[in-house]
Design an enzyme around this catalytic site. Structure first.
Site, PDB file in Angstrom:
ATOM      1  N   ASN A 193      -4.972   2.064  -1.165  1.00  8.93           N
ATOM      2  CA  ASN A 193      -5.510   0.700  -1.112  1.00  8.93           C
ATOM      3  C   ASN A 193      -6.333   0.325  -2.334  1.00  8.93           C
ATOM      4  O   ASN A 193      -6.767  -0.817  -2.446  1.00  8.93           O
ATOM      5  CB  ASN A 193      -6.322   0.460   0.166  1.00  8.93           C
ATOM      6  N   LYS A 203       0.803  -1.216   0.000  1.00  8.35           N
ATOM      7  CA  LYS A 203       0.000   0.000   0.000  1.00  8.35           C
ATOM      8  C   LYS A 203       0.843   1.278   0.000  1.00  8.35           C
ATOM      9  O   LYS A 203       0.394   2.321  -0.494  1.00  8.35           O
ATOM     10  CB  LYS A 203      -0.968  -0.002   1.192  1.00  8.35           C
ATOM     11  N   ARG A 206       6.389  -3.156  16.784  1.00  9.34           N
ATOM     12  CA  ARG A 206       7.724  -3.648  17.137  1.00  9.34           C
ATOM     13  C   ARG A 206       8.811  -2.728  16.597  1.00  9.34           C
ATOM     14  O   ARG A 206       9.902  -2.682  17.151  1.00  9.34           O
ATOM     15  CB  ARG A 206       7.899  -5.081  16.622  1.00  9.34           C
ATOM     16  N   ASP A 220      -9.442   2.522   3.198  1.00  8.28           N
ATOM     17  CA  ASP A 220      -9.308   1.551   4.291  1.00  8.28           C
ATOM     18  C   ASP A 220      -9.945   2.091   5.563  1.00  8.28           C
ATOM     19  O   ASP A 220     -10.709   1.410   6.243  1.00  8.28           O
ATOM     20  CB  ASP A 220      -7.826   1.259   4.572  1.00  8.28           C
ATOM     21  N   GLU A 232      10.468   3.139  14.327  1.00  7.05           N
ATOM     22  CA  GLU A 232      10.426   4.063  13.193  1.00  7.05           C
ATOM     23  C   GLU A 232       9.053   4.065  12.538  1.00  7.05           C
ATOM     24  O   GLU A 232       8.484   5.127  12.236  1.00  7.05           O
ATOM     25  CB  GLU A 232      11.498   3.684  12.167  1.00  7.05           C
ATOM     26  N   GLY A 283     -13.420  -8.061  10.712  1.00 10.51           N
ATOM     27  CA  GLY A 283     -12.828  -7.549   9.491  1.00 10.51           C
ATOM     28  C   GLY A 283     -13.702  -7.728   8.272  1.00 10.51           C
ATOM     29  O   GLY A 283     -13.573  -6.981   7.294  1.00 10.51           O
TER      30      GLY A 283
END
Length: 282
Positions: free
Chosen positions: A92, A71, A155, A107, A158, A247
Site C-alpha cells: 500500500n 495493491k 462474491r 494497511d 477464488e 475509515g
C-alpha cells in the site's frame, strides 16, 4: 531567494478524487516546515500503472501510496518488498531509496491501531465484507493482533478463499470463506464486523446490504471508507447501539506511519487529525 525543489510524494489508484489524503499530507508537511508535496494520481488501467511506476525514479519521487485497485498489481513492478508484503501479498505504499522501489504494507497496522483505540482485538470473531488489497492486509494484521477467527464474505470464491488461506498460513488463526449472496446474514457470535468494500463512498453513498437484525448491538462495526467519515453503514450501526470505528481514523493512523517512514520526522497526531477534518469540511 529561490526555494529548494519540492520533494514529491503521492498516490496511485482509481478512483482517488474523494480521498482527503493529499490535503492531510500537505498540511502536515507545511506544519513541520518541510518543502514536500503530495499529488493524487488517477491511474485508469494496469498498463498505465506500469508506466507510472517506471516514471517515479526519473521524476524524483520520494515515496508513493498505492490504493485500490493496484495493491496487488503493483508488486511485480517493484525492486523488492518487505516481509509484511510477502506475508500479505499486497503493497500500500512505496519508499524510493537509491533508485530502488521498495514495497511496504501498513494497511492492517493502521486499522489495528484505530480499532484498539476503541476496543481490544484479542479473542474477537471477525467478519469482513470484501477482501481486496486493503482487506487482505487488514485480515492478516487483525489475526496477528489476536483475533480468534475470521470469516471473509466475498462474491468471488477464488478471492475470498485465497485471502482466508493467506490469513491462516501467516498467523495460524482459522479463517473461512462465505459466499456473498444478496443481503448478508452475519454469523452468530460475531464480535467485529468490517466493511472492506467501496460501498458507501461519496458521492454514491450506496448502502451495504446487511441484515441488521443479525448484528449484535455489542458488535464493533468498522468501515474503511474515508469520505464521508460516517457512512450509511456506520450510521445504521450506530443507530442500533453498536460501537463504530471510521475509515478516517484508520487513514490517520497509517498515514502517520508512512509520513515518518518517508521523512524521518516523528509526526504529531493532532496535526493529522485537524488536517483531515478540515479536508472533509468538518
Amino acid at each position: 531567494m529561490i526555494p529548494p525543489q519540492k520533494q514529491m510524494t503521492g498516490m496511485l489508484g482509481h478512483p482517488v478524487a474523494e480521498n482527503p489524503i493529499d490535503r492531510m499530507f500537505d498540511a502536515v508537511y507545511a506544519h513541520h516546515g518541510l518543502c514536500w508535496q503530495f499529488w493524487k494520481n488517477d491511474i485508469a488501467s494496469a498498463a498505465d500503472l506500469a508506466l507510472a511506476v517506471r516514471a517515479l525514479v526519473p521524476l524524483g519521487y520520494r515515496g508513493m501510496a498505492i490504493t485500490v485497485p493496484y495493491k496487488v498489481a503493483v508488486m511485480p513492478l517493484l525492486d523488492t518488498v518487505d516481509d509484511d508484503v510477502r506475508a500479505i501479498g499486497a503493497a500500500n505504499y512505496l519508499t524510493i531509496e537509491a533508485g530502488r522501489l521498495i514495497g511496504h504494507n501498513n494497511d492492517g497496522k493502521g486499522v489495528v491501531k484505530a480499532i484498539e483505540k476503541l476496543a481490544p482485538l484479542a479473542g474477537r470473531r471477525v467478519v469482513m465484507l470484501g477482501a481486496g488489497g486493503a482487506g487482505r492486509a487488514m485480515a492478516v494484521e487483525m489475526a496477528w493482533a489476536g483475533a480468534a477467527h475470521l470469516t471473509l464474505i466475498t462474491r468471488r470464491q477464488e478471492q475470498g478463499q485465497e485471502v482466508a488461506d493467506t490469513v491462516t498460513r501467516a498467523s495460524g488463526v482459522p479463517a473461512v470463506w462465505q459466499a456473498w449472496e444478496g443481503e448478508v446474514t452475519v454469523p452468530a457470535g460475531t464480535t467485529l464486523l468490517m466493511n472492506a468494500t467501496h460501498l458507501g463512498c461519496a458521492p454514491e453513498l450506496e448502502p451495504v446490504p446487511v441484515r441488521w437484525d443479525s448484528v449484535d448491538p455489542a458488535c464493533v462495526v468498522v468501515d474503511v471508507i474515508t469520505n464521508p467519515r460516517i457512512t450509511p453503514f456506520l450510521a445504521t450501526a450506530r443507530s442500533r447501539g453498536c460501537p463504530v470505528v471510521d475509515g478516517v481514523e484508520m487513514l490517520v493512523q497509517l498515514a502517520m506511519q508512512i509520513f515518518e517512514q518517508w521523512t524521518g520526522v516523528t509526526p504529531e497526531e493532532a496535526v493529522f487529525q485537524r488536517a483531515v477534518a478540515e479536508a472533509l469540511g468538518e
